[in-house]
Design an enzyme around this catalytic site. Sequence first.
Site, PDB file in Angstrom:
ATOM      1  N   CYS A   1      40.978   3.976  35.511  1.00  0.00           N
ATOM      2  CA  CYS A   1      40.162   3.551  36.643  1.00  0.00           C
ATOM      3  C   CYS A   1      40.753   3.910  37.997  1.00  0.00           C
ATOM      4  CB  CYS A   1      39.900   2.051  36.550  1.00  0.00           C
ATOM      5  SG  CYS A   1      39.126   1.593  34.987  1.00  0.00           S
TER       6      CYS A   1
ATOM      7  N   HIS B   1      31.516  -1.986  37.390  1.00  0.00           N
ATOM      8  CA  HIS B   1      32.731  -1.178  37.435  1.00  0.00           C
ATOM      9  C   HIS B   1      32.489   0.195  36.794  1.00  0.00           C
ATOM     10  CE1 HIS B   1      36.704   0.238  37.388  1.00  0.00           C
ATOM     11  NE2 HIS B   1      37.150  -0.354  36.298  1.00  0.00           N
TER      12      HIS B   1
ATOM     13  N   HIS C   1      39.931  -3.519  44.466  1.00  0.00           N
ATOM     14  CA  HIS C   1      39.562  -2.951  43.171  1.00  0.00           C
ATOM     15  C   HIS C   1      38.888  -3.996  42.295  1.00  0.00           C
ATOM     16  CE1 HIS C   1      39.747  -0.335  39.682  1.00  0.00           C
ATOM     17  NE2 HIS C   1      40.293  -1.309  38.983  1.00  0.00           N
TER      18      HIS C   1
END
Length: 420
Positions: free
Chosen positions: A174, A349, A312
Amino acid sequence: MSRRAVITGLGFITSIGNDRAAVTRSLRTLTPGLAPVEFLGNPALPVKVAGTIKAFDVASPSWRDWTFPPCYNVPRETLRSLAPHGLYAFCAVEQALTDAQLAADALTDGATGLYCASAGSAFLLHHHLAHMHAVRGERGNPMGVVASIAGTLNFNLAAHYGIRGAVGGFVAACASSSHALGCALDDLRLGRQTRMLVVGAEEVNAETILPFAAMRALSTNPDPATASRPFDQTRDGFVAAGGAVCLILEERETALARHAPIYAELIGWGQAADGYNVAISHPEGAGLAEAIRRALADAGVAPAAIDYVNAHATSTPAGDRSEALALRRAFTDAGVRPRISSTKGLTGHPLSMAGVMETAFCALALRDGFTPGNANLTTPDEACAGLDLPRNTLDAAPSLVLNNSSGFGGSNVCHVLRAP
């Protein structure tokens, strides 16, 4: 390292909109892009929600069956070697070129490069391998490899646009597209390139998403309105998403010379690993706190100068807590309180594309003068004590922003952006 880099073009295929105007509107109004899903025709699966891409139908493994907005003219020879997320990426690049007022032939100068991030297409890889086994290896799709493995974005986009500068792919889970963006910045600073396209893309299908359910990382909340709730006490996992974002980064003098639109200046980045666990963030946020420190040092700014942090925070219990502690160490302990939000409450996400997507969101906030709020945040986790987490989007223009990304293995990357 004296050369400066600015953002001149953005392209979006995301759960909250398929163009800049729609994305900006969603960020301002906190309109989410999550929707009910059913994977593999199995209503018993606990994963009920995803950040879906509208106006595209890429459920078939055959490109001949795909449908997408007619404004995109994708040549047949390009389409046949694309994965579904490759189609998203192609459309995002086309948008970004128009946004930056660049003709496609400007990309062939040898001073323009391309860095990409994706996990590849597990969907197509599974399809092609299943076919190979079914025919005992006697037949196969000649485009199967370049359409499905992790480098598929850079293979296809570089070939289609004739890019002859630096081309590569980044795989750091990620944090992947944040690594790509940081290395692109260094290439411009060092004079190796004058322009870089940074692209992140992922798919929304069972093969990409469901493996995370086995890790117990996904939310089982069936309500699209509340499933993704970063920093909230009731969060229970992330909501997966897909799409593509293209960000065009140019050497500042080059951009000014051609009178390009400028969203923001990228003035520094930093990275640091946790060295702790293959999947879980350091419980005290040690690596991320160090990445923030390095990014601020690279940018030459103090913590007090940061107005806004795009976190994040994915809505997982452990990850959000770790980031909250890192932010407290970097800012609260220094006596400062920048506004902080995670836009994943809106988007879900999108895995490896998260970094470039959220950097693009920061660029919109800087140019258009707003600060995104925290969607679905009702009761902040106690680890967030001392952090400024606005619930609503504010008509307040930041001047310096920080964007955080974290990935498996404790890979942490941060970027600092300044208003143009």
